[in-house]
Write an enzyme that holds these catalytic residues in place. Structure first.
Site, PDB file in Angstrom:
ATOM      1  N   ARG A 157     -46.363  67.629 -29.110  1.00 43.23           N
ATOM      2  CA  ARG A 157     -46.243  68.218 -30.442  1.00 43.23           C
ATOM      3  C   ARG A 157     -47.643  68.567 -30.936  1.00 43.23           C
ATOM      4  O   ARG A 157     -48.624  67.947 -30.553  1.00 43.23           O
ATOM      5  CB  ARG A 157     -45.577  67.237 -31.410  1.00 43.23           C
ATOM      6  CG  ARG A 157     -44.200  66.759 -30.968  1.00 43.23           C
ATOM      7  CD  ARG A 157     -43.675  65.675 -31.896  1.00 43.23           C
ATOM      8  NE  ARG A 157     -42.344  65.192 -31.493  1.00 43.23           N
ATOM      9  CZ  ARG A 157     -42.135  64.175 -30.670  1.00 43.23           C
ATOM     10  NH1 ARG A 157     -43.184  63.512 -30.167  1.00 43.23           N
ATOM     11  NH2 ARG A 157     -40.911  63.802 -30.361  1.00 43.23           N
ATOM     12  N   LYS A 181     -43.698  60.086 -32.562  1.00 42.22           N
ATOM     13  CA  LYS A 181     -43.033  59.651 -33.786  1.00 42.22           C
ATOM     14  C   LYS A 181     -42.937  58.133 -33.811  1.00 42.22           C
ATOM     15  O   LYS A 181     -42.664  57.509 -32.793  1.00 42.22           O
ATOM     16  CB  LYS A 181     -41.641  60.282 -33.885  1.00 42.22           C
ATOM     17  CG  LYS A 181     -41.669  61.807 -34.039  1.00 42.22           C
ATOM     18  CD  LYS A 181     -40.275  62.390 -34.141  1.00 42.22           C
ATOM     19  CE  LYS A 181     -40.316  63.894 -34.339  1.00 42.22           C
ATOM     20  NZ  LYS A 181     -38.962  64.488 -34.404  1.00 42.22           N
ATOM     21  N   HIS A 253     -43.934  74.490 -31.295  1.00 42.64           N
ATOM     22  CA  HIS A 253     -42.760  73.926 -30.629  1.00 42.64           C
ATOM     23  C   HIS A 253     -42.253  74.853 -29.530  1.00 42.64           C
ATOM     24  O   HIS A 253     -41.572  74.405 -28.603  1.00 42.64           O
ATOM     25  CB  HIS A 253     -41.661  73.665 -31.660  1.00 42.64           C
ATOM     26  CG  HIS A 253     -41.139  72.262 -31.603  1.00 42.64           C
ATOM     27  ND1 HIS A 253     -41.923  71.162 -31.851  1.00 42.64           N
ATOM     28  CD2 HIS A 253     -39.912  71.767 -31.293  1.00 42.64           C
ATOM     29  CE1 HIS A 253     -41.205  70.059 -31.727  1.00 42.64           C
ATOM     30  NE2 HIS A 253     -39.986  70.399 -31.369  1.00 42.64           N
ATOM     31  N   ARG A 256     -43.675  73.678 -26.454  1.00 42.14           N
ATOM     32  CA  ARG A 256     -42.984  72.442 -26.060  1.00 42.14           C
ATOM     33  C   ARG A 256     -41.649  72.774 -25.398  1.00 42.14           C
ATOM     34  O   ARG A 256     -41.285  72.182 -24.367  1.00 42.14           O
ATOM     35  CB  ARG A 256     -42.789  71.580 -27.294  1.00 42.14           C
ATOM     36  CG  ARG A 256     -42.187  70.204 -27.064  1.00 42.14           C
ATOM     37  CD  ARG A 256     -42.364  69.380 -28.333  1.00 42.14           C
ATOM     38  NE  ARG A 256     -41.460  68.251 -28.444  1.00 42.14           N
ATOM     39  CZ  ARG A 256     -41.691  67.044 -27.917  1.00 42.14           C
ATOM     40  NH1 ARG A 256     -42.801  66.828 -27.221  1.00 42.14           N
ATOM     41  NH2 ARG A 256     -40.831  66.055 -28.090  1.00 42.14           N
ATOM     42  N   HIS A 279     -38.857  61.722 -25.987  1.00 42.03           N
ATOM     43  CA  HIS A 279     -37.560  61.657 -26.652  1.00 42.03           C
ATOM     44  C   HIS A 279     -36.981  60.251 -26.533  1.00 42.03           C
ATOM     45  O   HIS A 279     -37.003  59.657 -25.448  1.00 42.03           O
ATOM     46  CB  HIS A 279     -36.574  62.649 -26.026  1.00 42.03           C
ATOM     47  CG  HIS A 279     -36.840  64.065 -26.408  1.00 42.03           C
ATOM     48  ND1 HIS A 279     -36.364  65.135 -25.678  1.00 42.03           N
ATOM     49  CD2 HIS A 279     -37.514  64.602 -27.447  1.00 42.03           C
ATOM     50  CE1 HIS A 279     -36.743  66.266 -26.242  1.00 42.03           C
ATOM     51  NE2 HIS A 279     -37.440  65.965 -27.321  1.00 42.03           N
ATOM     52  N   TYR A 288     -32.090  71.303 -22.945  1.00 41.64           N
ATOM     53  CA  TYR A 288     -32.855  72.215 -22.099  1.00 41.64           C
ATOM     54  C   TYR A 288     -32.210  72.434 -20.739  1.00 41.64           C
ATOM     55  O   TYR A 288     -32.676  73.268 -19.967  1.00 41.64           O
ATOM     56  CB  TYR A 288     -34.266  71.655 -21.881  1.00 41.64           C
ATOM     57  CG  TYR A 288     -35.055  71.464 -23.154  1.00 41.64           C
ATOM     58  CD1 TYR A 288     -35.620  72.546 -23.813  1.00 41.64           C
ATOM     59  CD2 TYR A 288     -35.227  70.201 -23.699  1.00 41.64           C
ATOM     60  CE1 TYR A 288     -36.343  72.376 -24.982  1.00 41.64           C
ATOM     61  CE2 TYR A 288     -35.950  70.018 -24.869  1.00 41.64           C
ATOM     62  CZ  TYR A 288     -36.504  71.108 -25.500  1.00 41.64           C
ATOM     63  OH  TYR A 288     -37.204  70.939 -26.655  1.00 41.64           O
TER      64      TYR A 288
END
Length: 309
Positions: A157, A181, A253, A256, A279, A288
């Site tokens: 990110r 995160k 993004h 990404r 993730h 994806y």
């Protein structure tokens, strides 16, 4: 509530939204339209006040507006979600006012919106973007090329990359420590192109930028010698996209998404890509894995014994 009719209940709720919530005229008009359609539906089912409405009525109404079975225009999932929000609010208001004993709309959820595939760039487009970032003289083009190379090489990110300190990157081993995160850390490999670009920036450009500041451990610096911001990172990408002649909307993004899509197309396991992206759930990564029609045809023709003949 008893003798109160649907129209009166709707008017009272709209007055509440206008006075107590201070909603705009346009928002109120949208609520009024949504509730008017709902009232007509309830009236057609013989409901004359909110106390008579059941959970089944609300559920059937959601289906009706999705299909147009109530005589109105069939709504997409996003528009239905807005409609459901209006219905939820009205019934919740009625329960709080004591007009109904229960809120029949509470258990009813709006339809799930279809998950849209992220728009990934092609490999040639990524190459053009990265090359465009390095156009020009001085330290800034070297920084910009290194920034975008690292974004694409790691799938990080933008906040993770501009948050990097010099000690987070090991060019000898080709690894970088990213903080995602919730401050969750992960170590991600860095490809040779990104390593070369970052090394060129650290040796030939960062010292010049750092001379304008008071000393910061950040890898990526602005022209004042301070840590590069997320907003500035966006600006770097937008300028490179413009120079590369890319017309689609591109954000950090996008790189990404492209990173994940290109890895999976190259045969990477989805669990590995999950770890690289940071993730928490593989379900997030699996978006994806959807295969394009072109690739389906190519694989089918190549693999099926009776596809060609």
């Amino acid at each position: 509530m008893g003798s109160d009719r649907l129209e009166g209940a709707a008017t009272a709720y709209l007055d509440h939204l206008a006075v107590e919530r201070g909603l705009s005229a346009n928002t109120l008009a949208a609520y009024r339209r949504d509730l008017s359609r709902y009232q007509s539906y309830l009236a057609a089912r013989g409901r004359t006040d909110l106390a008579e409405v059941s959970e089944a009525d609300v559920r059937d109404y959601v289906l009706a507006v999705r299909t147009g079975a109530d005589g109105g225009r069939a709504l997409a999932a996003s528009s239905t979600a807005r409609m459901v929000a209006a219905v939820h609010g009205w019934h919740r208001f009625g329960a709080l006012e004591g007009w109904t004993v229960t809120d029949p709309a509470s258990p009813v959820k709006p339809p799930a919106r279809p998950r849209r595939l992220p728009k990934a760039l092609g490999v040639a487009e990524v190459t053009a973007l990265l090359e465009a970032a390095g156009i020009g003289d001085g330290p800034v083009p070297l920084r910009d090329r290194a920034l975008l190379e690292l974004l694409y090489s790691t799938g990080a990110r933008i906040s993770e990359v501009v948050g990097l300190d010099v000690d987070d990157l090991d060019l000898e081993t080709g690894e970088v420590l990213l903080r995602g995160k919730g401050d969750k850390q992960r170590v991600v490999p860095v490809g040779s192109y990104a390593r070369d670009a970052v090394e060129a920036y650290l040796v030939r450009a960062r010292p010049e930028l750092a001379a304008h500041g008071r000393g910061t451990p950040a890898i990526f610096l602005n022209t004042l010698g301070r840590r590069l911001s997320r907003q500035s990172g966006w600006a770097v990408l937008r300028l490179a996209a413009e120079r590369a002649g890319l017309t689609q909307a591109i954000s950090p993004h996008t790189l990404r998404h492209s990173f994940a899509t290109h890895l999976l197309a190259g045969g990477a396991d989805v669990r590995v890509v999950q770890e690289l992206l940071g993730h928490a759930s593989v379900t997030t990564t699996q978006i994806y894995t959807q295969v394009s029609p072109e690739l389906l045809r190519e694989v089918y023709v190549a693999a099926h014994p009776r596809a060609v003949g």
